[in-house]
Design a protein around this motif. Structure first.
Motif, PDB file in Angstrom:
ATOM      1  N   VAL A 127      -4.739  10.818  -4.198  1.00  0.00           N
ATOM      2  CA  VAL A 127      -5.377  11.672  -5.272  1.00  0.00           C
ATOM      3  C   VAL A 127      -4.436  11.490  -6.490  1.00  0.00           C
ATOM      4  CG1 VAL A 127      -6.285  13.289  -3.407  1.00  0.00           C
ATOM      5  CG2 VAL A 127      -3.973  13.614  -4.317  1.00  0.00           C
ATOM      6  N   GLN A 128      -5.013  11.896  -7.615  1.00  0.00           N
ATOM      7  CA  GLN A 128      -4.506  11.726  -8.882  1.00  0.00           C
ATOM      8  C   GLN A 128      -3.150  12.575  -8.900  1.00  0.00           C
ATOM      9  OE1 GLN A 128      -7.001  11.224 -12.342  1.00  0.00           O
ATOM     10  NE2 GLN A 128      -5.673  12.614 -13.614  1.00  0.00           N
ATOM     11  N   GLU A 129      -3.255  13.652  -8.432  1.00  0.00           N
ATOM     12  CA  GLU A 129      -1.931  14.506  -8.519  1.00  0.00           C
ATOM     13  C   GLU A 129      -0.714  13.723  -8.231  1.00  0.00           C
ATOM     14  OE1 GLU A 129      -4.966  15.527  -7.562  1.00  0.00           O
ATOM     15  OE2 GLU A 129      -5.517  16.773  -9.128  1.00  0.00           O
ATOM     16  N   LYS A 130      -1.038  12.925  -7.022  1.00  0.00           N
ATOM     17  CA  LYS A 130       0.252  12.310  -6.370  1.00  0.00           C
ATOM     18  C   LYS A 130       0.407  10.751  -6.880  1.00  0.00           C
ATOM     19  CE  LYS A 130       0.736  15.550  -3.069  1.00  0.00           C
ATOM     20  NZ  LYS A 130       2.012  16.295  -3.094  1.00  0.00           N
ATOM     21  N   ARG A 131      -0.105  10.702  -8.003  1.00  0.00           N
ATOM     22  CA  ARG A 131       0.175   9.354  -8.824  1.00  0.00           C
ATOM     23  C   ARG A 131       0.785   9.657 -10.032  1.00  0.00           C
ATOM     24  NH1 ARG A 131      -4.146   6.452 -10.157  1.00  0.00           N
ATOM     25  NH2 ARG A 131      -5.891   7.980  -9.357  1.00  0.00           N
ATOM     26  N   TYR A 132       1.161  10.864 -10.393  1.00  0.00           N
ATOM     27  CA  TYR A 132       1.945  11.218 -11.601  1.00  0.00           C
ATOM     28  C   TYR A 132       3.338  11.627 -11.147  1.00  0.00           C
ATOM     29  CZ  TYR A 132       3.637  14.179 -15.327  1.00  0.00           C
ATOM     30  OH  TYR A 132       4.180  14.733 -16.509  1.00  0.00           O
ATOM     31  N   TRP A 133       4.353  11.264 -11.473  1.00  0.00           N
ATOM     32  CA  TRP A 133       5.924  11.493 -11.344  1.00  0.00           C
ATOM     33  C   TRP A 133       6.840  11.657 -12.523  1.00  0.00           C
ATOM     34  CZ3 TRP A 133       6.941  12.141  -5.870  1.00  0.00           C
ATOM     35  CH2 TRP A 133       6.012  11.736  -5.055  1.00  0.00           C
ATOM     36  N   ARG A 134       7.818  11.954 -11.947  1.00  0.00           N
ATOM     37  CA  ARG A 134       9.063  12.120 -13.137  1.00  0.00           C
ATOM     38  C   ARG A 134      10.106  11.099 -12.720  1.00  0.00           C
ATOM     39  NH1 ARG A 134       9.739  12.842 -18.033  1.00  0.00           N
ATOM     40  NH2 ARG A 134      11.841  13.488 -17.720  1.00  0.00           N
ATOM     41  N   LEU A 135      10.713  10.665 -13.669  1.00  0.00           N
ATOM     42  CA  LEU A 135      12.043   9.753 -13.142  1.00  0.00           C
ATOM     43  C   LEU A 135      13.371  10.250 -13.781  1.00  0.00           C
ATOM     44  CD1 LEU A 135      10.573   6.068 -14.219  1.00  0.00           C
ATOM     45  CD2 LEU A 135      10.982   6.892 -11.873  1.00  0.00           C
ATOM     46  N   SER A 136      14.471  10.302 -12.830  1.00  0.00           N
ATOM     47  CA  SER A 136      15.735  10.790 -13.282  1.00  0.00           C
ATOM     48  C   SER A 136      16.143  10.008 -14.209  1.00  0.00           C
ATOM     49  CB  SER A 136      16.608  11.124 -12.062  1.00  0.00           C
ATOM     50  OG  SER A 136      16.809   9.506 -11.548  1.00  0.00           O
ATOM     51  N   THR A 137      17.350  10.509 -15.173  1.00  0.00           N
ATOM     52  CA  THR A 137      17.794   9.708 -15.892  1.00  0.00           C
ATOM     53  C   THR A 137      18.781   8.265 -15.435  1.00  0.00           C
ATOM     54  OG1 THR A 137      18.333  11.589 -17.272  1.00  0.00           O
ATOM     55  CG2 THR A 137      19.712   9.841 -17.732  1.00  0.00           C
ATOM     56  N   PRO A 138      19.396   8.641 -14.190  1.00  0.00           N
ATOM     57  CA  PRO A 138      19.980   7.196 -13.777  1.00  0.00           C
ATOM     58  C   PRO A 138      18.878   6.398 -13.217  1.00  0.00           C
ATOM     59  CG  PRO A 138      21.037   9.100 -12.619  1.00  0.00           C
ATOM     60  CD  PRO A 138      20.008   9.789 -13.592  1.00  0.00           C
ATOM     61  N   GLY A 139      17.700   6.912 -12.848  1.00  0.00           N
ATOM     62  CA  GLY A 139      16.594   6.048 -12.288  1.00  0.00           C
ATOM     63  C   GLY A 139      16.004   5.292 -13.600  1.00  0.00           C
ATOM     64  N   MET A 140      16.100   5.817 -14.788  1.00  0.00           N
ATOM     65  CA  MET A 140      15.457   5.138 -15.889  1.00  0.00           C
ATOM     66  C   MET A 140      16.557   4.034 -16.253  1.00  0.00           C
ATOM     67  SD  MET A 140      12.716   6.505 -17.433  1.00  0.00           S
ATOM     68  CE  MET A 140      12.918   6.574 -19.249  1.00  0.00           C
TER      69      MET A 140
ATOM     70  N   ASN B  31       0.980  -1.238   0.015  1.00  0.00           N
ATOM     71  CA  ASN B  31       0.148  -0.131  -0.066  1.00  0.00           C
ATOM     72  C   ASN B  31       0.824   1.314  -0.071  1.00  0.00           C
ATOM     73  OD1 ASN B  31      -2.322  -1.315  -0.008  1.00  0.00           O
ATOM     74  ND2 ASN B  31      -2.474  -1.530   2.106  1.00  0.00           N
ATOM     75  N   ALA B  32       2.055   0.992   0.622  1.00  0.00           N
ATOM     76  CA  ALA B  32       2.778   2.478   0.693  1.00  0.00           C
ATOM     77  C   ALA B  32       3.817   2.524  -0.664  1.00  0.00           C
ATOM     78  CB  ALA B  32       3.934   2.203   1.833  1.00  0.00           C
ATOM     79  N   LEU B  33       4.015   1.251  -1.248  1.00  0.00           N
ATOM     80  CA  LEU B  33       4.829   1.305  -2.280  1.00  0.00           C
ATOM     81  C   LEU B  33       4.139   1.725  -3.750  1.00  0.00           C
ATOM     82  CD1 LEU B  33       6.839  -1.836  -1.705  1.00  0.00           C
ATOM     83  CD2 LEU B  33       7.681   0.716  -1.736  1.00  0.00           C
ATOM     84  N   LEU B  34       2.873   1.039  -3.480  1.00  0.00           N
ATOM     85  CA  LEU B  34       1.865   1.296  -4.676  1.00  0.00           C
ATOM     86  C   LEU B  34       0.573   2.285  -4.535  1.00  0.00           C
ATOM     87  CD1 LEU B  34       2.149  -2.366  -6.078  1.00  0.00           C
ATOM     88  CD2 LEU B  34       3.490  -0.358  -6.856  1.00  0.00           C
ATOM     89  N   PRO B  35       0.765   3.424  -4.570  1.00  0.00           N
ATOM     90  CA  PRO B  35      -0.455   4.189  -4.273  1.00  0.00           C
ATOM     91  C   PRO B  35      -1.871   3.677  -4.646  1.00  0.00           C
ATOM     92  CG  PRO B  35       0.992   5.609  -5.693  1.00  0.00           C
ATOM     93  CD  PRO B  35       1.522   4.202  -5.259  1.00  0.00           C
ATOM     94  N   GLY B  36      -2.674   3.800  -3.954  1.00  0.00           N
ATOM     95  CA  GLY B  36      -3.917   3.052  -4.216  1.00  0.00           C
ATOM     96  C   GLY B  36      -4.995   4.317  -4.420  1.00  0.00           C
ATOM     97  N   GLU B  37      -6.332   3.657  -4.506  1.00  0.00           N
ATOM     98  CA  GLU B  37      -7.445   4.595  -4.982  1.00  0.00           C
ATOM     99  C   GLU B  37      -7.432   5.748  -3.673  1.00  0.00           C
ATOM    100  OE1 GLU B  37     -10.953   2.108  -4.883  1.00  0.00           O
ATOM    101  OE2 GLU B  37     -10.514   1.393  -6.902  1.00  0.00           O
ATOM    102  N   GLU B  38      -6.886   5.559  -2.597  1.00  0.00           N
ATOM    103  CA  GLU B  38      -7.134   6.582  -1.466  1.00  0.00           C
ATOM    104  C   GLU B  38      -6.124   7.781  -1.869  1.00  0.00           C
ATOM    105  OE1 GLU B  38      -3.808   4.200  -0.386  1.00  0.00           O
ATOM    106  OE2 GLU B  38      -5.866   3.680  -1.081  1.00  0.00           O
TER     107      GLU B  38
END
Length: 298
Positions: free
Chosen positions: A110-123, A101-108
């Motif tokens: 908000v949508q704004e907190k389920r959109y992120w950017r990944l850094s180049t090293p992360g990719m 539940n902490a690693l994979l944000p669920g229905e609780e």
């Protein structure tokens, strides 16, 4: 808008024991509005396009990350060499002991907190793990199913480590592409000059433009225009501002010029777009691929 297109677990997962599968979209085609009975992670590797999630448009390119929950409605439009991986997972089938539940944000969340950017090293770090997961989840023996969950946990942890908010200022100067994308996202309603940006961060403008084109498939100014038009689409769909106010909030000093650009991009004026969308909402017509709009540069 409401869609009746539902994607089912039985169509994508090999058995009722498999909890994860990877659907690589290289390239991702235009896809109409749909929902499903499983959750998914969307990782964009290259190219660009328009991702509409629960009626909110996002101009997407390499490094974008979405946590899409079951019953979320989303679609892909105006794609241009867009490559992404959809990591599909069934929460109820996960057996590995982890704080999912902490690693994979669920229905609780908000949508704004389920959109992120990944850094180049992360990719770079994610690419190898996702490829390994894609191979392992195509097997059905118990050991492979456990290994798939272990690799999926590694993906979820790496996402937590390397993700950042789309407008986060806490980025290293060495992350040139991330710095530029962040700067463009906060420049929707104001002028942006690449030369000034490069001088401020001591970057080479020519090299950065080449890098940006290689990774996104379009130029810096084209991408900024996409961001501004996405914002305009959102305001026209949901807001009550005048056309002039929408133009100003989207970085256009002249409302007439804004209308010309919008018309050239979508084939309708801003006023007609607003009226058409409101009519579609009232009638609750299902979305289809034929309704997809085309962004500039296509």
């Amino acid at each position: 808008m409401v869609s009746n297109l539902k994607l089912s677990t039985t169509d994508y997962f090999l058995t009722d024991k498999n909890a994860i599968t990877v659907a690589d979209r290289h390239p991702q085609p235009i896809f109409p509005t749909h929902f499903h009975d499983f959750d998914e992670l969307v990782i964009v590797w290259r190219g660009n396009g328009l991702h509409i999630l629960n009626d909110v448009p996002y101009a997407i390119t390499c490094g974008d990350l979405f946590y899409v929950n079951a019953r979320d409605r989303h679609s892909y439009e105006s794609v241009n060499e867009l490559e992404l991986d959809n990591i599909l997972y069934s929460r109820r089938r996960l057996t590995l002991s982890a704080d999912w539940n902490a690693l994979l944000p669920g229905e609780e969340v908000v949508q704004e907190k389920r959109y992120w950017r990944l850094s180049t090293p992360g990719m770079s770090a994610l690419r190898h793990v996702v490829d390994a997961l894609a191979r392992e989840c195509m097997k059905t023996d118990p050991l492979s199913i456990q290994l798939s969950e272990t690799l999926f946990l590694q993906v979820a942890l790496l996402l937590m480590r390397f993700r950042h908010a789309p407008d986060s200022p806490l980025l290293s100067d060495a992350e040139q592409l991330d710095l530029l994308l962040m700067a463009l996202r906060v420049s929707i309603d104001q002028p942006f000059r690449l030369d000034d940006f490069c001088r401020r961060h001591q970057l080479n403008a020519r090299s950065l433009k080449t890098l940006f084109k290689q990774q996104t498939g379009i130029g810096v100014n084209q991408y900024l225009r996409q961001l501004r038009l996405c914002k305009a689409m959102d305001l026209l769909r949901h807001g009550q501002q005048t056309i002039g106010e929408v133009a100003s909030r989207c970085g256009f000093d002249d409302s007439n010029y804004f209308s010309v650009v919008f018309n050239q991009s979508f084939g309708v004026s801003p006023r007609e777009y607003r009226q058409r969308f409101q009519k579609n909402q009232e009638r609750k017509k299902p979305a289809t691929a034929e309704n997809a709009l085309v962004l500039p540069g296509r």
